[in-house]
Design an enzyme around this catalytic site. Structure first.
Site, short mmCIF file in Angstrom:
data_model
loop_
_atom_site.label_atom_id
_atom_site.label_comp_id
_atom_site.label_asym_id
_atom_site.label_seq_id
_atom_site.Cartn_x
_atom_site.Cartn_y
_atom_site.Cartn_z
N GLU A 221 4.36 -7.05 -9.27
CA GLU A 221 3.51 -6.18 -10.08
C GLU A 221 4.30 -5.35 -11.09
O GLU A 221 4.29 -4.11 -11.06
CB GLU A 221 2.64 -5.29 -9.20
CG GLU A 221 1.60 -6.09 -8.45
CD GLU A 221 0.54 -5.23 -7.76
OE1 GLU A 221 0.79 -4.05 -7.49
OE2 GLU A 221 -0.55 -5.77 -7.51
N GLU B 75 -2.94 -12.13 -4.46
CA GLU B 75 -3.23 -11.15 -3.41
C GLU B 75 -4.69 -10.74 -3.49
O GLU B 75 -5.25 -10.61 -4.58
CB GLU B 75 -2.42 -9.85 -3.61
CG GLU B 75 -0.93 -9.96 -3.42
CD GLU B 75 -0.26 -8.59 -3.61
OE1 GLU B 75 -0.92 -7.55 -3.43
OE2 GLU B 75 0.93 -8.58 -3.98
N TRP C 48 -5.28 2.21 -0.63
CA TRP C 48 -4.98 3.23 -1.64
C TRP C 48 -6.19 3.69 -2.44
O TRP C 48 -6.07 4.48 -3.37
CB TRP C 48 -3.86 2.74 -2.57
CG TRP C 48 -3.97 1.32 -3.01
CD1 TRP C 48 -3.35 0.24 -2.45
CD2 TRP C 48 -4.77 0.81 -4.08
NE1 TRP C 48 -3.71 -0.92 -3.11
CE2 TRP C 48 -4.57 -0.59 -4.11
CE3 TRP C 48 -5.62 1.38 -5.02
CZ2 TRP C 48 -5.20 -1.44 -5.04
CZ3 TRP C 48 -6.25 0.56 -5.94
CH2 TRP C 48 -6.04 -0.83 -5.94
N GLU D 156 1.42 1.75 3.74
CA GLU D 156 0.43 0.66 3.76
C GLU D 156 0.05 0.26 5.18
O GLU D 156 -0.45 -0.85 5.41
CB GLU D 156 0.93 -0.52 2.93
CG GLU D 156 0.90 -0.17 1.45
CD GLU D 156 1.38 -1.27 0.52
OE1 GLU D 156 1.98 -2.26 1.01
OE2 GLU D 156 1.17 -1.12 -0.69
N LYS D 157 0.29 1.17 6.14
CA LYS D 157 0.03 0.76 7.52
C LYS D 157 -1.45 0.60 7.83
O LYS D 157 -1.82 -0.05 8.80
CB LYS D 157 0.72 1.69 8.52
CG LYS D 157 0.34 3.16 8.46
CD LYS D 157 1.15 3.91 9.52
CE LYS D 157 1.03 5.41 9.44
NZ LYS D 157 1.46 6.00 8.16
C1 GLA Z 1 -0.13 -4.57 -4.51
C2 GLA Z 1 1.26 -5.00 -4.13
C3 GLA Z 1 1.46 -5.19 -2.67
C4 GLA Z 1 0.71 -4.17 -1.87
C5 GLA Z 1 -0.72 -4.18 -2.25
C6 GLA Z 1 -1.56 -3.22 -1.46
O1 GLA Z 1 -0.93 -5.56 -4.95
O2 GLA Z 1 1.70 -6.12 -4.84
O3 GLA Z 1 2.84 -5.13 -2.43
O4 GLA Z 1 1.26 -2.91 -2.15
O5 GLA Z 1 -0.84 -3.82 -3.59
O6 GLA Z 1 -2.87 -3.17 -1.95
#
Ligand code: GLA
Ligand code: ZN
Length: 672
Positions: A151, A308, A316, A356-357
């Site tokens: 990203e 993803e 988040w 991110e847990k």
């Molecule tokens: C992004 C990132 C991942 C992760 C997700 C969580 O897309 O690429 O590493 O952090 O968000 O939603």
């Protein structure tokens, strides 16, 4: 190109980070993932600190073991390069790798996606690591794609970036005089006499805040420069992979309508487009579709990878709403309906620590194959396995193009008027969502792409008309095309300098109008107009325009104010085609009525007529035409088939006529 030669079906899997938990769990991971028909893992996304413990040492032992493990278990791999977060020791030793933010503060070590794109340290060590990874894992046939960093995004205002900006400007403008003209520096006595007088436009220099700048030209160029600088990081690593593996398929995960990066430029460099789909809680299905179509559009219509999505919650967002039963499956097929040839998740197993847990995962903290999310993932995995190759490689056919351009987006939102409520994406979405809501296939294209394949081209708020874009539009209309644009169009050229001689500038002859003034309405205020017998609201901006050959096709103009009666919707016959202008913003009912009329006049058909909330989209290829029908509603809906059709998912053939689709259910009808 997407690596079709290495896949037999839709690759199904996603980010797998076993380095974050103990090895005892790895075999169990494999058992559970295989049981869920997972066949691809994205590895090594954030391991730079582990792979390179200091400046001269590299340690691949754990990644070797992970590669062994997943290979033994028949998994394909998307191999990431780990350069999305630099090691702490590197930041300590080489502070040039740390970004300087918009306020001018040098960041300390922390977070991720945090390296300065123009840092010599970053450039050297990111490429070195990527090359080493390619060399070490080059013989693994199961690596089907390389995933550079993660990203890419953000921006930096450090001194290295400032110096690189000057070089970029010199290449673009050649002389300081040309730059002074492009930036209109005579305003407020900004004339430059040497390149080294130029500084990065941030809160210490030209900006009032993130979006308000004294000099749009400078800020725009900085955005272009930053997008290019970050793209160079991608290109450098891609080249390092290809030095070792010339035929590798290389990509990175993009983020839909991500403002800082001009993805049309990016997609030109990438072997195939990949993106991460994380809708907000209140995004409707047409908004999600709009992002998929952009990701297909930047790649010139080629299929893309859904790299993803979350199997359940996104951690988040302001609140972590569960994806309701069936929604993960529905949105996976929606991605495929719009061009995705993979279905991948973040992530395979939930971590136990850090931020991110509580993010969704295929395997949750309980590690149970009885969990709802796991069972839904496994059920979809089984369906995709049964579908095999049938959906791969197909293309969307569309007679409608929506023009989108990052420069235009940046320009509109830096523009210092006419309204702070004018948001480029909101205006774009009015047209896209109306069309998609009626099941028209839509392509999203950049204004410098070919238009001749389309019958209807819509350019919402075409504020910045660059280079020969007007010539391309003029030729399209002359040859019989239908063109639509709106208020605040044709105002400036590529440097954000107004085209003198009357709005809408270079589009004026095509549209046959002169826009004399533009009235901004406060939020909530409305004027009105009548179109085909119905009254609609006029909001946001109201152009005061004069006809110069065009005809007024609304009935009676604005309903009130001192410009009551002035035209709102105009049509200009031009060559063999026609160009429409919408002088104001309105509501969904208007956009639907207006666009449906244009489509009907041009013989453009929706993919299928369906009840509200049931989406239909199609893709075509050697195997015929696939018609995806997706019921986004919470209730069953009845669709009507014009002829008998076989559904690839259930294997059933449905006779012509009405039949019901359960809430969140999907059909993929195959047509000869
Ligand atoms: C992004 C990132 C991942 C992760 C997700 C969580 O897309 O690429 O590493 O952090 O968000 O939603
Ligand atoms: Zn920098």
């Amino acid at each position: 190109m997407f690596p079709y030669e290495k896949v037999e079906k839709v690759p199904y899997g996603g980010d797998y980070n076993p380095e974050q938990w103990s090895k005892e769990v790895w075999e169990e991971d494999m058992r559970l993932l295989r049981e869920a028909y997972i066949d691809i893992v994205t590895l090594n996304v954030f391991s730079w600190a582990a792979l390179q413990p200091n400046e001269t040492t590299y340690d691949f032992s754990r990644l070797d073991e992970i590669m062994e493990l997943v290979t033994k278990n028949g998994m394909k791999v998307c191999m990431a390069t780990s350069t999305g977060a630099h090691p702490a020791w590197m930041a300590k030793k080489y502070p040039d790798i740390l970004r300087v933010d918009f306020e001018g503060r040098r960041r300390k070590f922390g977070g991720r996606h945090n390296s300065c794109p123009n840092s010599p340290t970053y450039q050297k060590y990111s490429v070195a690591l990527t090359r080493k990874l390619a060399e070490r894992y080059k013989d693994y046939d199961n690596i089907i794609a390389w995933h550079i960093s993660n990203e890419f995004g953000g921006e930096c205002y450090c001194e290295n970036c400032e110096r690189a900006f000057r070089v970029w400007l010199q290449k673009k403008y050649k002389t300081v005089d040309a730059l002074n003209r492009a930036w209109d520096t005579a305003f407020w006595g900004h004339t430059f006499y040497g390149w080294d007088e130029i500084v990065a436009p941030d809160m210490r220099s030209e900006h009032f805040d993130e979006e308000r700048t004294c000099f749009q030209g400078i800020s725009l160029d900085y955005r272009r420069f930053m997008s290019d600088s970050i793209l160079d990081c991608y290109v450098r690593e891609q080249a390092a992979v290809k030095e070792v593996l010339p035929d590798a398929a290389v990509t990175t995960n993009l983020m839909g309508f991500y403002k800082p990066l001009d993805y049309f430029q990016w997609a030109r460099e990438m072997d195939f487009v990949a993106w991460d789909n994380y809708p907000s809680n209140d995004d409707g299905y047409t908004r999600i579709a709009m992002c998929h179509d952009l990701m297909r559009g930047i790649g010139g219509g080629a299929p893309f990878a859904l790299m993803e999505q979350t199997p359940s919650v996104t951690n988040w967002l302001p609140y972590n709403a569960l994806k309701r039963p069936g929604v993960m499956r529905l949105w996976s097929y929606q991605a495929m309906a719009h061009g995705a040839d993979t279905v991948m998740f973040f992530q395979m197993r939930r971590s136990i620590g850090a931020c991110e847990k509580y993010h969704g995962a295929v395997i949750d903290h309980a590690g149970s194959n009885q969990a709802r999310v796991y069972r839904e993932v496994a059920a979809l995995g089984k369906e995709l396995a049964a579908l095999g190759k049938q959906t791969l490689g197909m293309r969307t056919k569309s007679q409608i193009a929506l023009l989108f351009d990052w420069d235009n987006w940046w320009g509109i939102e830096y523009s210092a008027g006419p309204s702070e409520n004018l948001r480029c994406l909101d205006e774009f979405a009015r047209f896209y969502e109306a069309l998609r809501g009626m099941n028209y296939n839509v392509d999203i294209v950049s204004p410098d792409m070919a238009l001749d394949a389309y019958r209807l081209v819509v350019a919402p708020v075409c504020y910045m008309v660059k280079g020969s874009d007007d010539a391309r539009i003029r030729a399209f209309v002359k040859n019989g095309g239908t063109f639509v644009t709106t208020f605040f169009s044709g105002i400036v050229e590529e440097h954000d300098l107004v085209v003198p001689g009357g709005y809408p500038g270079k589009l004026r002859d095509i549209l046959g109008i002169w826009v004399e003034e533009e009235d901004a309405l406060p939020a909530g205020a409305e004027n009105s107009f009548v179109y085909r017998g119905k009254t609609y609201p006029a909001t946001l901006l109201c152009d005061l325009l004069h006809l110069e050959g065009a005809q007024q096709i609304d009935e009676g103009g604005y309903g009130s104010d001192f410009y009551a009666g002035m035209p709102v919707v105009t049509k200009n016959e031009f060559g063999a085609g026609r160009a429409y202008y919408l002088a104001t913003a309105s509501n969904e009912a208007f956009y639907r009525a207006f666009l449906a009329n244009l489509c009907a006049e041009q013989g453009i058909e929706p993919v299928l007529k369906t009840p509200a909330g049931v989406e239909a989209a199609s893709r075509e290829g050697e195997g015929g035409r696939l018609l995806y029908v997706l019921n986004h509603n919470d209730e069953a809906a009845v669709i009507s088939l014009p002829k008998p059709m076989r559904d690839l998912v259930s294997g059933e053939t449905y006779p012509a006529g009405d039949h019901a689709i359960a809430p969140k259910d999907v059909r993929i009808f195959q047509q000869a």
